[in-house]
Design an enzyme around this catalytic site. Structure first.
Site, short mmCIF file in Angstrom:
data_model
loop_
_atom_site.label_atom_id
_atom_site.label_comp_id
_atom_site.label_asym_id
_atom_site.label_seq_id
_atom_site.Cartn_x
_atom_site.Cartn_y
_atom_site.Cartn_z
CB THR A 1 -0.91 0.01 1.25
OG1 THR A 1 -1.47 1.32 1.41
CG2 THR A 1 -0.15 -0.30 2.52
CE1 TYR A 27 -3.69 -2.42 5.34
CE2 TYR A 27 -3.36 -0.12 4.71
CZ TYR A 27 -3.60 -1.43 4.37
OH TYR A 27 -3.74 -1.78 3.05
#
Ligand code: UFG
Length: 336
Positions: A118, A142
């Site tokens: 990501t 995350y």
């Protein structure tokens, strides 16, 4: 080239679109998904095994049963805010369970994996567009779980000959243009589906998080990349690492920044309806501007984005939003 691909998390948003794309390109696809967030109706291959990556022996049985050649791994928790308040959920699932998957791969002599990373691994941008050499300093658990996995895979490459493609997504958006698949998160936190739900009247309004950013219209700018373009990139990345026997790190975005206000305006043009909205304060942790340099993806993978126009992207999401939706994932929740 690999012929049988295990897609972990193939019942989720990007995973299910990638499965459809792989099937269209004549790959044999096996999906494993625990259905905690995934949707069984989204799995378009008959080869489906409902297992959790925590269950190594079940995973090993799947590898042996289907003679897996390569892996595409989407299975992860992805709520940034939740990762801050409940980091252990993220470290156990996104890191420990991925280590299980890598163990089983190595034990079965499967050496190629495409991994969902990501742009959150970059943290607050020092410059834009973000290229792959931008320092990686994630600002939430995350993003840290995804960076950890990139680092672990680099060590596994050295030690065990693992070859990986770490694909750093920007904002995945849109839906299958045939309306068969789409974005269905519970809870939904992403801008485009929320805007469309507000238009449909499913929710009273959309809250615009912050209008005082240092951007032309004061709202945040993001890079919305169509899910089918992501699916295409996964297949190309897998073929690339197989062919070159070399790991790669690649950004996946359009290279175009779109503000929250521009998304709202585009949604109004696509649907012909007003978006009910309220302006509220900033959401914590949102950088003002994030968009990708996608030169590396274009050069290395020969990848081109088919959906460059944000209205085209929103059109596909609207088609999906108006149609029949999957049941709540809770109807399928059998593994915790
Ligand atoms: N936004 C609103 N109102 C909403 C939802 C979002 O104004 O109800 C704004 C956000 O503030 C942001 C933009 O719309 O500026 C996009 O927000 P999303 O939640 O749709 O997406 P993010 O950019 O926050 O998240 C994406 C990925 C994450 C990834 C993150 C990295 O979805 O997986 O980028 O920053 F971690």
């Amino acid at each position: 080239m690999p012929t049988t691909i295990l897609v972990a998390g193939g019942a989720g948003y990007i995973g299910s679109h990638t499965v459809k794309y792989l099937l269209k390109n004549n790959y044999n696809v096996v999906v494993v998904d625990n259905l905690v967030y995934g949707h069984k109706e989204a799995v378009l291959t008959p080869n489906f095994e409902q297992i959790d990556l925590a269950d190594k022996s079940a995973l090993d049985r799947v590898f042996k049963k289907y003679k897996i050649d390569a892996v595409i791994h989407f299975a992860a928790f992805t709520y940034v805010g939740e990762s801050v308040v409940d980091p252990k959920k993220y470290y156990w699932n996104n890191v420990v369970n991925t280590l299980n998957l890598l163990d089983v791969m190595i034990e079965n002599n499967v050496k190629n994996i495409v991994f969902s990373s990501t742009c959150a691994t970059y943290g607050n941008p020092q410059y834009t567009p973000l290229d792959e050499n931008h320092p990686q300093n994630p600002i939430n658990p995350y993003g840290k779980t995804k960076l950890m996995m990139e680092q672990i895979m680099a060590d596994y490459e050295e030690a065990y000959g693992l070859k990986y493609a770490a694909l750093r997504y920007f904002n995945a958006a849109g839906a299958d243009f045939q309306g068969e698949l789409g974005e269905c998160h519970d809870p939904e936190t992403h801008l485009i589906p929320i805007v469309l739900k507000a238009i449909k009247g499913d929710i009273p309004n959309i809250k615009v998080f912050g209008t005082d950013y240092d951007t032309p219209d004061g709202t945040c700018i993001r890079d919305y990349i169509h899910v089918e373009d992501l699916a295409d990139a996964h297949m190309l990345a897998l073929e690339k690492i197989f062919k070159d026997n070399k790991s790669i790190h690649i950004n996946l975005g359009t290279g175009i920044g779109t503000s929250v206000k521009e998304i709202i305006q585009a949604a109004e043009e696509v649907t012909g309806q007003k978006v009910p909205l309220v302006y509220v304060g900033r959401r914590e942790g949102d950088p003002a501007i994030l968009y990708a340099s996608n030169n590396k993806a274009k050069e290395l993978l020969n990848w081109t984005t088919k959906y460059m126009d944000i209205k085209e992207i929103i059109k596909t999401a609207w088609l999906w939003e108006k149609g029949d939706k999957f049941k709540s994932n809770k109807d399928y929740l059998t593994v915790n």
